[in-house]
Each structure stands twice: as C-alpha cells, then as structure tokens.
Design an enzyme around this catalytic site. Sequence first.
Site, mmCIF file in Angstrom:
data_model
loop_
_atom_site.group_PDB
_atom_site.id
_atom_site.type_symbol
_atom_site.label_atom_id
_atom_site.label_comp_id
_atom_site.label_asym_id
_atom_site.label_seq_id
_atom_site.Cartn_x
_atom_site.Cartn_y
_atom_site.Cartn_z
ATOM 1 N N ASN A 84 0.803 -1.219 0.000
ATOM 2 C CA ASN A 84 0.000 0.000 0.000
ATOM 3 C C ASN A 84 0.841 1.275 0.000
ATOM 4 O OD1 ASN A 84 -2.441 1.762 0.723
ATOM 5 N ND2 ASN A 84 -1.139 1.991 2.549
ATOM 6 N N TYR A 150 3.936 9.636 -11.490
ATOM 7 C CA TYR A 150 3.034 8.848 -10.650
ATOM 8 C C TYR A 150 2.233 7.854 -11.485
ATOM 9 C CZ TYR A 150 -0.663 7.804 -7.273
ATOM 10 O OH TYR A 150 -1.542 7.169 -6.435
#
Length: 280
Positions: A84, A150
Amino acid sequence: MSNKTWLITGAARGIGLSLARQVLARGDAVAATSRTLESLREALGADSDRFLALEVDLVSEPGVQAAIEKIIEVFGGIDVVVNNAGYGQQGAIEALTDAELRRNFDVNVFAPLHVLRHALPHLRQQRSGHIFNVASIVGFQGGYAGWGSYVATKFALAGLTETLAAEVAELGIKATVVYPGPVRTGFLSRESLVVAQHAIADYAAAQASLDLHLNGLDGQQAGDPEKLALLIIQAAGAAQPPVHLFAGQIANELAEEKLKAVSGDLAAWRDASQATDFSE
C-alpha cells in the site's frame, strides 16, 4: 477470513491504517510497516499477540528482508500481503529531474518488488496466500497532465501484478491490483504530495491540474477509506477474487471510458494494424 496474518505497508495513515484497524477488529493478525515506529504506535497502539509494528525503509531491501523474517518469527507465516505504501509525484515530464523520477519509482515500484521477493518464498512454500498491490485508477486510465511519473509507477505496479497473477496461480497464490479512485486521505495534502522543484510555464494544463488537486480536491475526494478497506477484505475472502479490483464510482467510470477509447482505436486502425503481419 479468520486466523490470518496480514502484512500491510504504509499502515500509519490513509488506506493502510483503515485496513489495519478493520483487520484487527476481525480478529486477524497484522504486521504493519511505516517509516517511523512512533507513527504506528500513535495510530494503532502497542504490540500485542495480534499486532506487530515495524519501522521499515521499504526502499532498503535488507530492511524489508529483516522485517519479513521478523514477521515469520513472530506469527509463523504470512497469508495476505498488501503493498500500500507510496506517494504522488507531480510535475510535467520535461520538468521532472532524474532524481525525482527515480525516487518515485523506488518507493512506488521497487519497494513493493522488495516485499514480493522476500514474501513469495514463504507463500510458495505454504502453497497459499493473496497479494494486493494498491495502484490507482491512474494506473489504468492515465491521461492526466502533470502526473506522468506517478501514472507510470502505477501502470508498472498494475502490469507486474498481472504477470504475478499468472506466475503464482499454479502455486495456490492469488494476486490482485487495486485501482482506487480519489480517496479522502491525506494523499493530496501539501505534506504528502511531492511537487517537482522545476516548473515550465508552457505546461499550463499541468499547473492547472496541480492547483485543482491541492486547492479544490484535497479533502473533498469521493472515496471512503473505510469502505475501500472493507472491499479489500471482501476480495481477500473470495474464492475467486479479481485480478483487477476497481474501487469507487469514479474509478469504474474512468475505466469504462478507457476501455471505450481503446476499443475505438482498435476499430479505427484494425486494417492498417493487421497489414503489418507477413502475408502467408
């Protein structure tokens, strides 16, 4: 699921924290990582027979290896791995420095790979387990000016999950890539989002996107981290979990838009595309 051990990275806040709390509330064990032990203690309390807090620099492979060995020592195994941890890097592709790009890939891609390399031998030996790699909807539909780094890291995470799922299926291990839409965490806060040191004025769309996310969307995201955590738990308990798990209405709509756009390109260029094959 019951009597399972979860490894959750980036568990001191956001989605990871919501997931860790819910898993503990269900009676399972959690090994949680963060960059600082203090943040985990503040968020989740002291260690117990079902909770282990680990201060880990996930970019350091020896650190990851030591953490996983500690989890095996304490809990005897790992059943669910949730990669995560990660962060957003904003900036036009031309403006980003090599160091900014490499750091983003180190944390968002190579760190999860460290976890996988050292967790998989244990999952392989026990012939069971489930790996969740938390990407983003931008790892499926990536047309956002100013987010190239990203987006690229999340596409990479999605691609390696697809391959991983194919590799580990015969070993009784499952793999799922999670594509959340905008989730109401601190992800877009000025303390979390990393902005390129250099900006190029010609890239007005990239700057407009940054302004929108920092000044308009932060704290207004539609996604509920508690409900997203529950979705991951539901998938972990499914007999046939998905390889691709989209989370939220926005994620579903953007995924459908991408599928439609790709289908359109395929149809428009099918004849020219197929003409590149040898004529047999």
